[in-house]
Motif scaffolding. Structure first.
Motif: not given
Length: 263
Positions: A9-18
């Motif tokens: 994937s291009y991004f992973t979710v961490r808390d409220d950020t990508l």
């Protein structure tokens, strides 16, 4: 070794950020996030917060006005108008330090019964299906993205520029690409298809406007350059967009001259 879902994937979710992964890096500058992905993230946020049954995403305009550092990003949305037949919403993409790096505006229209009468319209595409085309390597007209780009014939001279594009990676880990996000990611490619020369790509995209009569039914998105004009280092152009069932809309783009990176 096969990639895991998070690695692909291009991004992973961490808390409220990508958080961007390695192949989310920009083509022009490697210490930035690729601009087309910012448009995809804006489309994702708009769809998650403002989609509704019976409402169709008819337009998406993405402004790419600042390079995004290769760092986590946040996307915030706001509903601007909510009427009986129209909904308008905005999204702003912020870099890790809170600085806005891109924005988007979406128009959703309520679907209904088509009016009577005949209107001349864009016809079906005569391009070969994507499975009959290969992904070439080494062409001076191709630029390094992570999508699978399959040109219809080699682009040379004034021949029509046509290509199939398929995004093989999830935008965000754990989430399949929705048709709207898929076409938003593909739309940024209208700029290089319209503006690349026989010496490569020397215009950087400033914005694009995606107009859709319907969402794509296939993973493959077809693009055909319809126009390019340029003066004093400013270029404008547009592409017609297709899926494997036929035309779905258009993408208009503006771009500014920029020195291509050395690869």
């Amino acid at each position: 070794m096969a990639q895991t879902e998070d690695e692909a994937s291009y991004f992973t979710v961490r808390d409220d950020t990508l958080v961007p992964g390695p192949h989310a890096r920009g083509w022009w500058t490697p210490d930035t996030v690729h601009g087309r992905l910012l448009g995809g993230l804006a489309a994702r946020a708009l769809e998650r917060a403002h989609a509704a049954d019976g409402m169709h995403f008819a337009r998406l305009t993405v402004d790419l006005f600042r390079s995004a550092p290769f760092a986590p990003v946040q996307v915030r949305t706001e509903r601007v108008r909510d009427g009986r037949r129209i909904r308008v919403a905005d999204a702003v993409v912020h870099s890790g330090d809170g600085v806005p790096v891109a924005r988007a505006s979406a128009v959703l229209l309520r679907t209904g019964t088509p009016p009577p009468g005949h209107i001349p319209s864009t016809g079906p595409w005569d391009a070969p299906p994507p499975e009959e085309l290969s992904v070439p390597h080494g062409s001076r007209l191709l630029w390094r993205f992570d999508e699978e780009l399959r040109p219809v014939r080699t682009w040379s001279g004034d021949q029509r520029r046509r290509a199939w594009l398929r995004e093989p990676h999830p935008l965000v880990a754990g989430e399949p690409l929705s048709p709207f996000v898929r076409v938003a990611l593909a739309a940024d490619t209208a700029s290089p298809i319209a503006h690349a020369s026989d010496e490569g790509l020397h215009y950087i995209n400033a914005d694009y406007t995606l107009s859709l009569s319907r969402l794509p039914l296939s993973d493959e998105i077809g693009l055909e350059a319809g126009a390019h004009t340029a003066e004093d280092g400013i270029a404008v152009g547009h592409c017609t967009l297709y899926d494997t069932a036929g035309p779905i809309g258009y993408c208009a783009t503006t771009a500014v001259a920029n020195t291509a990176p050395t690869r």
